[in-house]
Design a protein around this motif. Structure first.
Motif, PDB file in Angstrom:
ATOM      1  N   SER A  97       6.109   1.883   0.702  1.00 14.64           N
ATOM      2  CA  SER A  97       5.738   1.485  -0.567  1.00 14.64           C
ATOM      3  C   SER A  97       4.486   2.246  -1.088  1.00 14.64           C
ATOM      4  O   SER A  97       4.248   2.746  -2.285  1.00 14.64           O
ATOM      5  CB  SER A  97       5.670   0.053  -0.787  1.00 14.64           C
ATOM      6  OG  SER A  97       5.388  -0.316  -2.104  1.00 14.64           O
ATOM      7  N   MET A  98       3.394   2.126  -0.244  1.00 17.02           N
ATOM      8  CA  MET A  98       2.177   2.648  -0.616  1.00 17.02           C
ATOM      9  C   MET A  98       2.170   4.288  -0.814  1.00 17.02           C
ATOM     10  O   MET A  98       1.633   4.802  -1.524  1.00 17.02           O
ATOM     11  CB  MET A  98       1.077   2.432   0.503  1.00 17.02           C
ATOM     12  CG  MET A  98       0.670   1.029   0.627  1.00 17.02           C
ATOM     13  SD  MET A  98      -0.808   0.831   1.422  1.00 17.02           S
ATOM     14  CE  MET A  98      -0.280   1.173   3.138  1.00 17.02           C
ATOM     15  N   ILE A  99       3.029   4.829   0.097  1.00 13.97           N
ATOM     16  CA  ILE A  99       3.230   6.573   0.026  1.00 13.97           C
ATOM     17  C   ILE A  99       3.815   6.829  -1.283  1.00 13.97           C
ATOM     18  O   ILE A  99       3.387   7.669  -1.988  1.00 13.97           O
ATOM     19  CB  ILE A  99       4.058   7.054   1.105  1.00 13.97           C
ATOM     20  CG1 ILE A  99       3.446   6.637   2.467  1.00 13.97           C
ATOM     21  CG2 ILE A  99       4.538   8.296   0.716  1.00 13.97           C
ATOM     22  CD1 ILE A  99       4.114   7.233   3.564  1.00 13.97           C
ATOM     23  N   LYS A 100       4.850   6.053  -1.716  1.00 15.40           N
ATOM     24  CA  LYS A 100       5.375   6.433  -3.078  1.00 15.40           C
ATOM     25  C   LYS A 100       4.424   5.886  -4.156  1.00 15.40           C
ATOM     26  O   LYS A 100       4.430   6.762  -5.324  1.00 15.40           O
ATOM     27  CB  LYS A 100       6.590   5.299  -3.256  1.00 15.40           C
ATOM     28  CG  LYS A 100       7.865   5.739  -2.370  1.00 15.40           C
ATOM     29  CD  LYS A 100       8.973   5.038  -2.453  1.00 15.40           C
ATOM     30  CE  LYS A 100      10.492   5.509  -1.799  1.00 15.40           C
ATOM     31  NZ  LYS A 100      11.379   4.646  -2.019  1.00 15.40           N
ATOM     32  N   ASP A 101       3.551   4.888  -4.109  1.00 17.28           N
ATOM     33  CA  ASP A 101       2.700   4.481  -5.128  1.00 17.28           C
ATOM     34  C   ASP A 101       1.697   5.909  -5.374  1.00 17.28           C
ATOM     35  O   ASP A 101       1.094   5.852  -6.324  1.00 17.28           O
ATOM     36  CB  ASP A 101       2.035   3.250  -4.698  1.00 17.28           C
ATOM     37  CG  ASP A 101       2.850   2.099  -5.058  1.00 17.28           C
ATOM     38  OD1 ASP A 101       3.801   2.220  -5.489  1.00 17.28           O
ATOM     39  OD2 ASP A 101       2.635   0.995  -4.638  1.00 17.28           O
ATOM     40  N   LEU A 102       1.391   6.304  -4.373  1.00 17.12           N
ATOM     41  CA  LEU A 102       0.369   7.411  -4.364  1.00 17.12           C
ATOM     42  C   LEU A 102       0.912   8.693  -4.741  1.00 17.12           C
ATOM     43  O   LEU A 102       0.093   9.613  -4.829  1.00 17.12           O
ATOM     44  CB  LEU A 102      -0.313   7.409  -3.000  1.00 17.12           C
ATOM     45  CG  LEU A 102      -1.216   6.283  -2.557  1.00 17.12           C
ATOM     46  CD1 LEU A 102      -1.746   6.276  -1.083  1.00 17.12           C
ATOM     47  CD2 LEU A 102      -2.533   6.242  -3.553  1.00 17.12           C
TER      48      LEU A 102
END
Length: 314
Positions: free
Chosen positions: A253-258
């Motif tokens: 999720s963090m990778i996608k958000d960034l």
């Protein structure tokens, strides 16, 4: 040795240059911990062993090969006592490496070790990742292993580092796994519940009572971590002032958000092959939802950390 090493460490710490003041409340607490207990304590690392491990680890050499023989700029954000920075300096002697950390004591340890190994292409500086944006610089490669999860908001620190990355640059990151560290989380909960102090006396008191409080299965699990047998590392393992643990769905999720692309894990060949057998629909071995299910079945696979690479999509 304990006396002379301590004096040398303190004298060297006084000479470390600060790039900026450290005024964030959590950063200040983390810094205070590592000023007393620099982490990790390491003695020697053979250059030939560094190169051998790099060449033999799947995807490691593949992803980082383009850095060899070039004058790239590398940032090691949260270098601790310098082992990772020294390894990069050995692998990429033509690179210009900036290694930063909150703790002067840790940076002093790193400086001393780099000098012992005659490393010339690393500059050690005191800095807070949260304020690195003021450097107004960009890097070809950024490594931050086991660092962001000790920040109040790891995603915020990650964004700062992303702002320092060149468009085609890679990031190498490491986060704790809540699945692999279930015994650690149990012990940390007991430490907080009973208010054990994080000084040497408090840690010894907890260690003496731990088999009774935690039970031997939990102790056996903790004893598989090398950090369990060294005072400074024991504190980092069970008494850290600030820590986040994740699972791979949260990392995804963090990778996608960034707006980043996951490129793969730094993990041994046997584990990769085992994953491939169970996930033939993921030949690139980059599907983190599949990896999450795989970790649930093999909870020790990321015992030390999720170590992985990511990059902006091309």
């Amino acid at each position: 040795l304990q006396i002379t090493d301590y004096r040398t460490l303190r004298q060297t710490a006084e000479s470390i240059t600060a790039l900026m003041p450290i005024d964030d409340a959590i950063s200040s607490k983390v810094r205070a911990q590592y000023e007393v207990f620099p982490y990790p304590r390491w003695k020697v690392i053979a250059p030939e062993a560094i190169l051998r491990d790099w060449q033999m680890t799947p995807r490691y050499a593949e992803i980082e090969r383009k850095l060899r023989g070039k004058k790239n700029r590398i940032l090691v954000a949260g270098c601790g006592t310098g082992r990772e920075a020294v390894a990069y300096a050995t692998l990429f002697p033509n690179a210009e490496i900036l290694a930063v950390d909150l703790s002067r004591a840790s940076l002093a340890y790193a400086t001393i070790k780099a000098a012992e190994m005659e490393i010339k292409n690393v500059t050690f500086r005191q800095a807070d990742i949260l304020r690195l944006g003021m450097l107004d610089q960009q890097f070809d490669y950024i490594a931050s292993t086991g660092v962001l999860h000790h920040m109040h908001d790891p995603a915020q620190g990650w964004r700062v580092l992303l702002g320092l990355l060149k468009p085609d640059g890679f990031m190498s990151l490491g986060f704790y796994s809540k699945i692999a560290r279930s015994a650690v989380l149990k012990a940390q909960g007991i430490v907080k519940q009973h208010n054990y102090a994080s000084d040497a006396e408090g840690m010894r008191a907890f260690r003496k009572k731990a088999p009774e409080i935690l039970g031997m299965p939990c102790i056996d699990n903790l004893a598989r971590f090398s950090d369990y047998f060294n005072m400074s590392m024991y504190r980092d393992l069970l008494f850290h002032v600030q820590e986040h643990n994740y699972d791979l769905l949260e990392i995804n999720s963090m990778i996608k958000d960034l707006g980043l692309e996951f490129f793969g894990f730094y993990i041994d060949a046997a584990a990769l092959n085992e994953y491939s057998k169970a996930n033939s629909n993921d030949p690139a071995r980059t599907n983190l939802e599949n990896w999450h299910q795989f970790e649930l079945k093999h909870p020790d696979i990321f015992k030390f950390m999720y170590n992985f690479w990511c990059q902006r999509p091309r």
